[in-house]
Design a protein around this motif. Sequence first.
Motif, PDB file in Angstrom:
ATOM      1  N   LEU A  66       0.810  -1.103   0.184  1.00  0.00           N
ATOM      2  CA  LEU A  66      -0.045   0.140   0.555  1.00  0.00           C
ATOM      3  C   LEU A  66       1.102   1.168  -0.200  1.00  0.00           C
ATOM      4  N   THR A  67       1.615   1.460   0.908  1.00  0.00           N
ATOM      5  CA  THR A  67       3.085   2.628   0.640  1.00  0.00           C
ATOM      6  C   THR A  67       3.578   2.961  -0.638  1.00  0.00           C
ATOM      7  N   ARG A  68       4.210   2.271  -1.534  1.00  0.00           N
ATOM      8  CA  ARG A  68       4.563   1.405  -2.751  1.00  0.00           C
ATOM      9  C   ARG A  68       3.371   2.110  -3.465  1.00  0.00           C
ATOM     10  N   ALA A  69       1.755   2.560  -3.218  1.00  0.00           N
ATOM     11  CA  ALA A  69       1.415   2.380  -4.537  1.00  0.00           C
ATOM     12  C   ALA A  69       0.924   3.662  -3.993  1.00  0.00           C
ATOM     13  N   HIS A  70       1.290   3.992  -3.001  1.00  0.00           N
ATOM     14  CA  HIS A  70       0.665   5.280  -2.188  1.00  0.00           C
ATOM     15  C   HIS A  70       2.081   6.747  -3.219  1.00  0.00           C
ATOM     16  N   ALA A  71       3.340   5.780  -2.781  1.00  0.00           N
ATOM     17  CA  ALA A  71       3.498   7.045  -3.532  1.00  0.00           C
ATOM     18  C   ALA A  71       4.266   7.007  -5.448  1.00  0.00           C
ATOM     19  N   ARG A  72       3.742   5.887  -5.584  1.00  0.00           N
ATOM     20  CA  ARG A  72       3.966   5.855  -7.061  1.00  0.00           C
ATOM     21  C   ARG A  72       1.889   6.725  -7.272  1.00  0.00           C
ATOM     22  N   LEU A  73       1.341   7.028  -6.518  1.00  0.00           N
ATOM     23  CA  LEU A  73      -0.324   8.029  -6.862  1.00  0.00           C
ATOM     24  C   LEU A  73       0.511   8.931  -6.696  1.00  0.00           C
ATOM     25  N   ALA A  74       1.262   9.397  -5.772  1.00  0.00           N
ATOM     26  CA  ALA A  74       1.390  11.016  -5.208  1.00  0.00           C
ATOM     27  C   ALA A  74       2.620  11.506  -6.625  1.00  0.00           C
ATOM     28  N   HIS A  75       3.474  10.879  -6.841  1.00  0.00           N
ATOM     29  CA  HIS A  75       3.777  11.442  -7.839  1.00  0.00           C
ATOM     30  C   HIS A  75       3.324  11.854  -9.525  1.00  0.00           C
ATOM     31  N   ALA A  76       2.582  10.784  -9.456  1.00  0.00           N
ATOM     32  CA  ALA A  76       1.312  10.886 -10.274  1.00  0.00           C
ATOM     33  C   ALA A  76       0.880  12.151 -10.325  1.00  0.00           C
ATOM     34  N   LEU A  77       0.388  12.510  -8.993  1.00  0.00           N
ATOM     35  CA  LEU A  77      -0.566  13.561  -8.772  1.00  0.00           C
ATOM     36  C   LEU A  77       0.198  15.011  -9.283  1.00  0.00           C
ATOM     37  N   ARG A  78       1.391  14.628  -8.832  1.00  0.00           N
ATOM     38  CA  ARG A  78       2.418  15.646  -8.922  1.00  0.00           C
ATOM     39  C   ARG A  78       2.920  15.915 -11.017  1.00  0.00           C
ATOM     40  N   THR A  79       3.026  15.539 -10.523  1.00  0.00           N
ATOM     41  CA  THR A  79       3.514  15.308 -12.477  1.00  0.00           C
ATOM     42  C   THR A  79       2.682  14.952 -13.315  1.00  0.00           C
ATOM     43  N   ASP A  80       1.427  14.395 -13.754  1.00  0.00           N
ATOM     44  CA  ASP A  80       0.854  14.535 -14.691  1.00  0.00           C
ATOM     45  C   ASP A  80      -0.154  16.173 -15.044  1.00  0.00           C
ATOM     46  N   PRO A  81      -0.146  16.078 -16.031  1.00  0.00           N
ATOM     47  CA  PRO A  81      -0.530  17.094 -16.394  1.00  0.00           C
ATOM     48  C   PRO A  81      -2.232  16.992 -15.674  1.00  0.00           C
ATOM     49  N   PRO A  82      -2.767  17.715 -16.011  1.00  0.00           N
ATOM     50  CA  PRO A  82      -4.449  18.638 -14.341  1.00  0.00           C
ATOM     51  C   PRO A  82      -5.719  17.695 -14.967  1.00  0.00           C
ATOM     52  N   GLU A  83      -5.602  17.237 -16.812  1.00  0.00           N
ATOM     53  CA  GLU A  83      -6.405  16.646 -17.568  1.00  0.00           C
ATOM     54  C   GLU A  83      -6.419  15.364 -17.380  1.00  0.00           C
ATOM     55  N   GLU A  84      -5.084  14.893 -16.518  1.00  0.00           N
ATOM     56  CA  GLU A  84      -5.228  13.287 -16.445  1.00  0.00           C
ATOM     57  C   GLU A  84      -5.081  12.479 -15.242  1.00  0.00           C
ATOM     58  N   THR A  85      -5.741  13.394 -14.299  1.00  0.00           N
ATOM     59  CA  THR A  85      -5.619  13.208 -13.113  1.00  0.00           C
ATOM     60  C   THR A  85      -6.349  12.998 -12.179  1.00  0.00           C
ATOM     61  N   GLY A  86      -7.902  13.339 -12.342  1.00  0.00           N
ATOM     62  CA  GLY A  86      -9.344  12.728 -12.232  1.00  0.00           C
ATOM     63  C   GLY A  86      -9.082  11.456 -11.852  1.00  0.00           C
TER      64      GLY A  86
END
Length: 259
Positions: A15-35
């Motif tokens: 869970l912590t690994r997946a948590h970190a991957r999603l945190a990275h995506a939310l910080r770096t992906d374009p806004p339209e792709e974060t929903g």
Amino acid sequence: MRDVARSDPGELVRLTRAHARLAHALRTDPPEETGHDLARWRDLDERLCSLLVLDSGRSHRVNVIGANPIFPPEWREAAWATLLPDELAEWAVRWRRWYDETSAGGFRHYRERLRTWDTSRLLAETQEDLLATARATLDRTNAWTRKPAFVEARHGVFALPNPPTAPAPGPPPRTVNDDRVVPGQREQHEVVMRHGVLLEQAARGFSRVVPGAFKRHPPAFERRPPALPGEPVRDPWVEGFFDWLDPVVRAGQGLYLWT
């Protein structure tokens, strides 16, 4: 950590690994792709929180490591994660050792490569913003857009060469004795710094002849040598973080990434 997490530590790690991957995506992906990622984050965050005992009264901004140019880029990225107690204890030793060594002037060659890499990325972001701003004036018909000084300044922005791309600094040395010069790193440093001066001049020239909404104030890029051994680079923010962190580590606690 709750008893259910102690009975299945593997699930907690996953869970912590997946948590970190999603945190990275939310910080770096374009806004339209974060929903979609945001919805997954909420679900995953709820599951992770159910396994942890959180102390919401004690917190510290992760930027002190995750956005701090003192630390290697791999370490910055790794800091944007929930760290379990054993992981935090290891990282705390690593962060402090690195800070103490660099504060004493160590890792000079690596730090030069790191500074060059960080600066090249900042150059690219700054120049992209400046070019976009200059393009936004092309459809303007205001009187100031017809002045020779403005036309010349805008041309200077469009005439800028592409910013140089510096390679990543490489793995951080394990000890100060492992710190070595990489062939071409000084030349790369000079190339990046020279472009920085050109970009700063173009931005300042452009900003002098446009209204406030179009002005850009880039950071100053100076052709100065890297920090010399013994040069003080103490950082009160980092030292305050260590003061905050020490009792957390001694208590056998971890850090939860709160976003």
